[in-house]
Design a protein around this motif. Sequence first.
Motif, PDB file in Angstrom:
ATOM      1  N   ALA A 165      70.132  19.958 -29.291  1.00 54.46           N
ATOM      2  CA  ALA A 165      70.804  18.857 -29.262  1.00 54.46           C
ATOM      3  C   ALA A 165      70.148  17.164 -29.498  1.00 54.46           C
ATOM      4  CB  ALA A 165      70.678  18.679 -26.735  1.00 54.46           C
ATOM      5  N   ARG A 166      68.752  17.163 -29.444  1.00 52.92           N
ATOM      6  CA  ARG A 166      68.079  16.768 -30.916  1.00 52.92           C
ATOM      7  C   ARG A 166      68.617  16.368 -31.695  1.00 52.92           C
ATOM      8  NH1 ARG A 166      63.582  17.266 -27.616  1.00 52.92           N
ATOM      9  NH2 ARG A 166      63.008  18.841 -29.032  1.00 52.92           N
ATOM     10  N   ALA A 167      68.970  18.070 -32.506  1.00 53.39           N
ATOM     11  CA  ALA A 167      69.612  18.289 -33.934  1.00 53.39           C
ATOM     12  C   ALA A 167      70.592  17.329 -34.070  1.00 53.39           C
ATOM     13  CB  ALA A 167      69.162  19.215 -34.013  1.00 53.39           C
ATOM     14  N   THR A 168      71.419  17.429 -33.435  1.00 52.01           N
ATOM     15  CA  THR A 168      72.685  17.269 -33.159  1.00 52.01           C
ATOM     16  C   THR A 168      72.832  15.805 -32.889  1.00 52.01           C
ATOM     17  OG1 THR A 168      73.797  19.504 -32.465  1.00 52.01           O
ATOM     18  CG2 THR A 168      75.105  16.968 -31.502  1.00 52.01           C
ATOM     19  N   ALA A 169      71.369  15.385 -32.383  1.00 49.49           N
ATOM     20  CA  ALA A 169      72.099  14.142 -31.684  1.00 49.49           C
ATOM     21  C   ALA A 169      71.323  12.904 -34.003  1.00 49.49           C
ATOM     22  CB  ALA A 169      70.580  12.990 -31.152  1.00 49.49           C
ATOM     23  N   VAL A 170      70.250  13.704 -34.387  1.00 53.10           N
ATOM     24  CA  VAL A 170      70.030  13.424 -35.461  1.00 53.10           C
ATOM     25  C   VAL A 170      71.228  13.255 -35.970  1.00 53.10           C
ATOM     26  CG1 VAL A 170      68.018  13.585 -37.694  1.00 53.10           C
ATOM     27  CG2 VAL A 170      67.500  13.175 -34.969  1.00 53.10           C
ATOM     28  N   SER A 171      71.525  14.470 -36.809  1.00 54.22           N
ATOM     29  CA  SER A 171      72.618  14.635 -37.475  1.00 54.22           C
ATOM     30  C   SER A 171      74.336  13.703 -37.360  1.00 54.22           C
ATOM     31  CB  SER A 171      73.406  16.090 -37.723  1.00 54.22           C
ATOM     32  OG  SER A 171      72.220  16.607 -37.642  1.00 54.22           O
ATOM     33  N   LEU A 172      74.857  13.864 -36.490  1.00 51.33           N
ATOM     34  CA  LEU A 172      75.807  12.944 -35.794  1.00 51.33           C
ATOM     35  C   LEU A 172      74.918  11.484 -35.886  1.00 51.33           C
ATOM     36  CD1 LEU A 172      76.960  14.372 -32.545  1.00 51.33           C
ATOM     37  CD2 LEU A 172      77.787  14.530 -34.945  1.00 51.33           C
ATOM     38  N   HIS A 173      74.088  10.418 -34.897  1.00 56.60           N
ATOM     39  CA  HIS A 173      73.831   8.866 -35.823  1.00 56.60           C
ATOM     40  C   HIS A 173      73.717   9.350 -36.891  1.00 56.60           C
ATOM     41  CE1 HIS A 173      73.202   5.148 -33.453  1.00 56.60           C
ATOM     42  NE2 HIS A 173      71.808   5.532 -34.314  1.00 56.60           N
ATOM     43  N   GLY A 174      72.258  10.151 -37.296  1.00 58.22           N
ATOM     44  CA  GLY A 174      72.230   9.499 -38.917  1.00 58.22           C
ATOM     45  C   GLY A 174      72.610   9.380 -40.386  1.00 58.22           C
ATOM     46  N   GLY A 175      73.763  10.685 -39.991  1.00 61.91           N
ATOM     47  CA  GLY A 175      74.699  11.044 -40.878  1.00 61.91           C
ATOM     48  C   GLY A 175      76.371  10.120 -40.376  1.00 61.91           C
ATOM     49  N   GLY A 176      76.308   9.502 -39.571  1.00 57.45           N
ATOM     50  CA  GLY A 176      76.933   8.068 -39.337  1.00 57.45           C
ATOM     51  C   GLY A 176      78.106   9.077 -38.834  1.00 57.45           C
ATOM     52  N   PHE A 177      78.382   9.833 -38.248  1.00 59.03           N
ATOM     53  CA  PHE A 177      79.679  10.447 -37.948  1.00 59.03           C
ATOM     54  C   PHE A 177      79.608  10.000 -36.657  1.00 59.03           C
ATOM     55  CE2 PHE A 177      78.179  14.352 -40.488  1.00 59.03           C
ATOM     56  CZ  PHE A 177      79.094  14.676 -40.979  1.00 59.03           C
ATOM     57  N   ALA A 178      79.243   9.498 -35.761  1.00 61.41           N
ATOM     58  CA  ALA A 178      79.088   8.571 -34.845  1.00 61.41           C
ATOM     59  C   ALA A 178      77.866   7.561 -33.713  1.00 61.41           C
ATOM     60  CB  ALA A 178      79.230  10.153 -33.547  1.00 61.41           C
ATOM     61  N   LYS A 179      78.056   7.229 -33.422  1.00 58.95           N
ATOM     62  CA  LYS A 179      76.745   6.901 -32.853  1.00 58.95           C
ATOM     63  C   LYS A 179      76.108   7.114 -31.094  1.00 58.95           C
ATOM     64  CE  LYS A 179      78.682   1.783 -34.523  1.00 58.95           C
ATOM     65  NZ  LYS A 179      79.874   1.694 -34.815  1.00 58.95           N
ATOM     66  N   VAL A 180      75.277   8.024 -31.434  1.00 60.68           N
ATOM     67  CA  VAL A 180      75.084   8.491 -29.918  1.00 60.68           C
ATOM     68  C   VAL A 180      74.298   7.212 -29.405  1.00 60.68           C
ATOM     69  CG1 VAL A 180      73.146   9.960 -29.556  1.00 60.68           C
ATOM     70  CG2 VAL A 180      74.542  10.868 -31.496  1.00 60.68           C
ATOM     71  N   VAL A 181      74.812   7.441 -28.116  1.00 57.74           N
ATOM     72  CA  VAL A 181      74.213   6.418 -26.790  1.00 57.74           C
ATOM     73  C   VAL A 181      73.314   7.037 -25.510  1.00 57.74           C
ATOM     74  CG1 VAL A 181      75.251   4.603 -27.909  1.00 57.74           C
ATOM     75  CG2 VAL A 181      76.770   6.336 -26.924  1.00 57.74           C
ATOM     76  N   SER A 182      73.912   6.460 -24.836  1.00 58.64           N
ATOM     77  CA  SER A 182      73.430   7.057 -23.151  1.00 58.64           C
ATOM     78  C   SER A 182      74.402   6.551 -22.864  1.00 58.64           C
ATOM     79  CB  SER A 182      72.581   5.995 -22.827  1.00 58.64           C
ATOM     80  OG  SER A 182      72.400   4.857 -22.804  1.00 58.64           O
ATOM     81  N   SER A 183      74.798   6.778 -21.780  1.00 62.08           N
ATOM     82  CA  SER A 183      75.747   7.074 -20.717  1.00 62.08           C
ATOM     83  C   SER A 183      75.969   5.932 -20.062  1.00 62.08           C
ATOM     84  CB  SER A 183      76.251   8.343 -19.461  1.00 62.08           C
ATOM     85  OG  SER A 183      74.988   8.345 -18.716  1.00 62.08           O
ATOM     86  N   ALA A 184      74.675   5.331 -19.502  1.00 56.65           N
ATOM     87  CA  ALA A 184      74.438   4.363 -18.953  1.00 56.65           C
ATOM     88  C   ALA A 184      74.728   3.052 -19.685  1.00 56.65           C
ATOM     89  CB  ALA A 184      72.999   3.912 -18.721  1.00 56.65           C
ATOM     90  N   GLU A 185      74.607   2.722 -21.372  1.00 58.14           N
ATOM     91  CA  GLU A 185      74.517   1.495 -21.692  1.00 58.14           C
ATOM     92  C   GLU A 185      76.228   2.124 -21.985  1.00 58.14           C
ATOM     93  OE1 GLU A 185      72.640   1.779 -25.816  1.00 58.14           O
ATOM     94  OE2 GLU A 185      72.292   3.532 -25.403  1.00 58.14           O
ATOM     95  N   LEU A 186      77.361   2.881 -22.174  1.00 62.32           N
ATOM     96  CA  LEU A 186      78.607   2.811 -22.306  1.00 62.32           C
ATOM     97  C   LEU A 186      79.034   3.288 -20.648  1.00 62.32           C
ATOM     98  CD1 LEU A 186      79.716   6.487 -23.732  1.00 62.32           C
ATOM     99  CD2 LEU A 186      80.022   4.372 -24.718  1.00 62.32           C
ATOM    100  N   ILE A 187      78.825   3.040 -20.232  1.00 64.05           N
ATOM    101  CA  ILE A 187      79.219   2.161 -18.954  1.00 64.05           C
ATOM    102  C   ILE A 187      79.221   0.481 -18.609  1.00 64.05           C
ATOM    103  CG2 ILE A 187      79.148   2.688 -16.255  1.00 64.05           C
ATOM    104  CD1 ILE A 187      78.240   5.524 -16.722  1.00 64.05           C
ATOM    105  N   ALA A 188      77.952   0.170 -18.361  1.00 60.19           N
ATOM    106  CA  ALA A 188      77.885  -0.579 -19.060  1.00 60.19           C
ATOM    107  C   ALA A 188      78.352  -1.621 -19.939  1.00 60.19           C
ATOM    108  CB  ALA A 188      76.610  -1.324 -19.027  1.00 60.19           C
ATOM    109  N   ALA A 189      79.115  -1.265 -21.070  1.00 60.35           N
ATOM    110  CA  ALA A 189      79.808  -1.408 -22.346  1.00 60.35           C
ATOM    111  C   ALA A 189      81.185  -1.938 -21.348  1.00 60.35           C
ATOM    112  CB  ALA A 189      79.581  -1.540 -23.217  1.00 60.35           C
ATOM    113  N   ALA A 190      81.576  -0.549 -21.055  1.00 60.93           N
ATOM    114  CA  ALA A 190      82.919  -0.572 -20.589  1.00 60.93           C
ATOM    115  C   ALA A 190      83.117  -0.795 -19.292  1.00 60.93           C
ATOM    116  CB  ALA A 190      83.196   1.405 -20.424  1.00 60.93           C
ATOM    117  N   GLU A 191      82.214  -1.442 -18.365  1.00 58.57           N
ATOM    118  CA  GLU A 191      82.427  -1.984 -17.431  1.00 58.57           C
ATOM    119  C   GLU A 191      82.692  -3.546 -17.529  1.00 58.57           C
ATOM    120  OE1 GLU A 191      78.726  -0.752 -14.698  1.00 58.57           O
ATOM    121  OE2 GLU A 191      80.549   0.772 -13.225  1.00 58.57           O
TER     122      GLU A 191
END
Length: 194
Positions: free
Chosen positions: A168-194
């Motif tokens: 999971a950590r390797a995926t997070a580093v690859s996605l976020h560090g590689g610019g494919f996606a922003k790796v965040v927490s569900s709480a951050e997304l929920i707060a932004a979506a509400e």
Amino acid sequence: MEITENAALIVVDVQEGFEEEAFWGPRNNPGADRNIAGLIDVWQASGRPVVFVRHDSPKPESPLRVGRPGNGFKGYVEERRGKGGGPELLLTKSVNSAFYGTPDLKEWLDRSGIRQIVVAGIQTNMCVETTARMGGNLGYEVFVPLDATYTFDLTGPWGWTQSADELARATAVSLHGGGFAKVVSSAELIAAAE
């Protein structure tokens, strides 16, 4: 973090077959199901689109094979399907990426003018990661709430093994560090979506 009014939540492979620990081995993140459910609830309450992805495995030994009980969505996902105020899509696939499923995810997103996607579900380093990478390559703004995903310990070449947490950590580093996606927490997304 800005979440658009039509950002799509893509719920990947949250199926009963992943409960078969004897097949998959040890998993990580026991809170993932609660976080996935929370994201679905917020997306549905806000009228945002939700895509439910089901993996229809062609492998005879897979718990996710069509016709086996494990192919069905977990109960908490199944009971939420059809309950939202926004668009909903059921997509099936037999490979890692939801962009190679039926119906065509890219066509559905583009027709709806959706440019932002959130990818959650199972497994972090397999179908979630592959879908997120492809989404990034296709030009979508992709968010991956890492705590709304989980995976299993895995053995690779030469007997190398990695724990589910390491993967999971390797995926997070690859996605976020590689610019494919922003790796965040569900709480951050929920707060932004509400």
